[in-house]
Design a protein around this motif. Structure first.
Motif, short mmCIF file in Angstrom:
data_model
loop_
_atom_site.label_atom_id
_atom_site.label_comp_id
_atom_site.label_asym_id
_atom_site.label_seq_id
_atom_site.Cartn_x
_atom_site.Cartn_y
_atom_site.Cartn_z
N ASN A 274 0.83 -1.20 0.00
CA ASN A 274 0.00 0.00 0.00
C ASN A 274 0.87 1.25 0.00
OD1 ASN A 274 -1.42 -2.22 1.85
ND2 ASN A 274 -3.01 -1.11 0.71
N ILE A 275 0.50 2.22 -0.85
CA ILE A 275 1.27 3.44 -1.03
C ILE A 275 0.40 4.65 -0.69
CG2 ILE A 275 2.61 4.85 -2.65
CD1 ILE A 275 3.82 2.12 -2.15
N TYR A 276 0.98 5.59 0.08
CA TYR A 276 0.23 6.76 0.53
C TYR A 276 1.02 8.04 0.26
CZ TYR A 276 -2.34 3.08 2.84
OH TYR A 276 -3.05 1.94 3.07
N PRO A 277 0.66 8.79 -0.78
CA PRO A 277 1.25 10.11 -0.95
C PRO A 277 0.78 11.03 0.16
CG PRO A 277 0.00 9.40 -2.90
CD PRO A 277 -0.36 8.49 -1.79
N GLU A 278 1.66 11.92 0.62
CA GLU A 278 1.29 12.82 1.71
C GLU A 278 0.32 13.90 1.25
OE1 GLU A 278 3.51 15.04 5.44
OE2 GLU A 278 4.56 14.81 3.55
N GLY A 279 0.29 14.18 -0.04
CA GLY A 279 -0.61 15.20 -0.56
C GLY A 279 -0.92 14.92 -2.02
N GLN A 280 -1.84 15.71 -2.59
CA GLN A 280 -2.25 15.50 -3.98
C GLN A 280 -1.12 15.78 -4.96
OE1 GLN A 280 -4.98 14.10 -4.97
NE2 GLN A 280 -5.95 14.00 -2.96
N LYS B 94 -0.21 1.01 -8.64
CA LYS B 94 -1.03 0.69 -7.46
C LYS B 94 -1.87 1.88 -7.05
CE LYS B 94 2.12 -2.84 -5.68
NZ LYS B 94 3.06 -3.26 -4.63
N ASN B 95 -2.92 1.61 -6.30
CA ASN B 95 -3.79 2.67 -5.82
C ASN B 95 -3.01 3.63 -4.92
OD1 ASN B 95 -6.44 3.92 -5.28
ND2 ASN B 95 -6.13 3.13 -3.21
N LEU B 96 -3.21 4.93 -5.14
CA LEU B 96 -2.52 5.96 -4.36
C LEU B 96 -3.56 6.75 -3.59
CD1 LEU B 96 -0.05 7.17 -7.14
CD2 LEU B 96 0.46 5.66 -5.22
N GLN B 97 -3.56 6.59 -2.29
CA GLN B 97 -4.57 7.19 -1.43
C GLN B 97 -3.96 8.23 -0.51
OE1 GLN B 97 -6.68 4.35 0.97
NE2 GLN B 97 -7.89 5.90 2.03
N VAL B 98 -4.53 9.44 -0.54
CA VAL B 98 -4.14 10.49 0.41
C VAL B 98 -5.07 10.40 1.60
CG1 VAL B 98 -3.90 12.98 0.78
CG2 VAL B 98 -3.30 11.99 -1.44
N VAL C 201 2.13 15.26 -4.52
CA VAL C 201 2.99 14.07 -4.52
C VAL C 201 2.32 12.96 -5.31
CG1 VAL C 201 4.09 12.32 -3.09
CG2 VAL C 201 4.10 14.70 -2.35
N ARG C 202 1.03 12.79 -5.11
CA ARG C 202 0.28 11.76 -5.84
C ARG C 202 0.37 11.99 -7.34
NH1 ARG C 202 -4.81 11.05 -8.05
NH2 ARG C 202 -5.65 8.92 -7.87
N ILE D 181 4.69 24.68 -5.22
CA ILE D 181 5.18 23.30 -5.21
C ILE D 181 4.22 22.43 -4.42
CG2 ILE D 181 7.63 23.94 -5.45
CD1 ILE D 181 7.89 23.58 -2.41
N ASN D 182 4.46 21.11 -4.51
CA ASN D 182 3.63 20.16 -3.78
C ASN D 182 3.50 20.53 -2.31
OD1 ASN D 182 3.40 18.65 -6.10
ND2 ASN D 182 4.95 17.16 -5.53
#
Length: 411
Positions: free
Chosen positions: A141-147, A161-165, A149-150, A331-332
């Motif tokens: 499972n992968i989780y970007p810290e913000g949109q 893979k699914n990227l969930q914030v 980064v996603r 920036i992100n």
């Protein structure tokens, strides 16, 4: 009680980025915190009341040391048999996901708190992209810290893979009762100003973070110098011959630039001209690393944060919670926390003129600045209160745990 192992490359990240979170999770899981041993790992053990394990990890690429760290993580996971391993920071992410994959850890989670490769080029960029792809392949499972980064993970095709914030972003949220300007009296603020030789009429810009090139310090210092030069030129003119230039019409109000953070000279040193200006300009105050940054935010008027890259910067959340408007790069993270014209202003990256113009406007346009100040704290409280983030992380752990198939019972 299921076992959870949290890892980061350096213990400073566990200490500051996850402050309070491990103690919260400890109510539901047996939590182990893994990083290199130092005073920060000791602080985590004491404050969070969790077991800590010393495994040193290098921030830079170091094949032999990285293999040693990977081997140590693998045997730790084989011994402890955690249900979940969850990493933050790049190197810990790669090593933890690889070790977890080969050790057969059921749930392997990584949170991307920032991406390095978008700012690199050539072979180094391709190498970093390859490492991130390996990380994601080994993670469940992968989780970007913000949109932001996603979006970068998708744009560079790092993983399918699914990227969930989680929640509204950020790795830990913010304790808005701790970061509250009401915690500081006028007397306390005045005492600190006196100590730093800041006058009552001074407008104080503050930067918090490592004093390195990637944080935009070269541009920030140059912009501050430029603003002061404009002001000096205006004050030397006769009142009836002021130029018709908004950027030049700077009031006689003085300004200070307050730098809070360590000077790093190894990985990304500042330009010599920048270092000289910091040393010689009496209106630039550098106080080094501070364990508690709140007193410095309490005496400031605006955060200036022209960084080149971030994941989801805590300092922008902290400044907002303390009631400060912010000048941030587009920036992100920064452009998710700061909404143009509502709680700050968003400027182009690596643009000294844009930094200077934004600083001038922040001083000159009092109505605009007052509106930003009034919105700053409520916008952080409503979106990033710490317990909102903690509850979202716990709910995700429990959701993933419930998806693990139960072992079949032999008849």
């Amino acid at each position: 009680m299921s076992k959870l192992i949290r890892t980061s490359t350096i213990a400073l990240s566990l200490d500051y980025l996850l402050k309070g979170q491990l103690f919260f999770l400890k109510q539901q899981y047996k939590v182990l915190a893994v990083s290199g041993s130092d005073m920060h790992l000791e602080a985590v053990a004491t404050r969070e009341q969790v077991q800590t394990i010393d495994i040193e990890m290098q921030r830079s690429i170091s094949p032999l040391k990285d293999l040693k760290s990977l081997w140590q993580l693998y045997w730790l996971f084989k011994k402890e048999k955690p249900l979940i391993v969850h990493s933050i920071t790049p190197k810990a992410g790669l090593l933890t996901m690889l070790a977890g994959y080969f050790a057969g850890v059921p749930i392997r989670m990584h949170t991307f708190t920032g991406l390095i490769f978008p700012t690199k080029t050539g072979f180094l960029q391709q190498l970093l992209i390859g490492m991130e792809r390996v990380l994601c392949y080994c993670a469940t499972n992968i989780y970007p810290e913000g949109q932001g980064v996603r979006n970068d993970l998708i744009r560079y095709k790092i993983t399918s893979k699914n990227l969930q914030v989680l929640a509204n972003g950020n790795v830990n949220g913010i304790d808005t009762s701790f970061f509250n300007p009401g915690n500081f009296t006028d007397q306390q603020n005045q005492e600190l100003k006196n100590r730093l030789e800041i006058q009552a009429t001074d407008f104080v810009f503050i930067f918090i973070g490592r004093l390195v090139g990637d944080k935009g310090i070269n541009e920030l210092v140059a912009a501050f110098k430029k603003m002061q030069s404009q002001k000096a030129n205006v004050e030397n003119l006769e009142p009836n011959v002021l130029p018709n230039n908004d950027n030049a019409k700077i009031k006689s109000q003085n300004s200070k630039l307050l730098l809070v953070g360590p000077l790093e000279t190894e990985l990304d040193p500042l330009d010599k001209n920048t270092l000289q200006e910091i040393e010689e300009n009496p209106n630039i105050i550098s106080v080094g690393f501070q364990k508690d940054i709140r007193p410095y935010l309490a005496i400031s008027d605006c955060l200036a944060f022209p960084s080149y890259r971030e994941g989801f910067p805590n300092v922008v959340l902290q400044a907002g919670a303390m009631g400060l408007p912010s000048i941030v790069s587009n920036i992100n993270g920064c452009n998710e926390i700061i909404i143009e014209g509502e709680n700050g202003t968003v400027i182009p990256v690596k643009n000294t003129a844009a930094v200077s113009d934004a600083m001038v406007k922040m001083i000159e346009d009092t109505d605009w600045r007052t509106q930003l100040q009034q919105n700053a704290r409520p916008m952080i409280v409503s979106r990033y209160e710490q317990h909102l983030v903690w509850e979202a992380i716990l709910a995700e752990y429990q959701r993933l745990e419930n998806q693990i198939p139960m072992p079949k019972i032999k008849e």
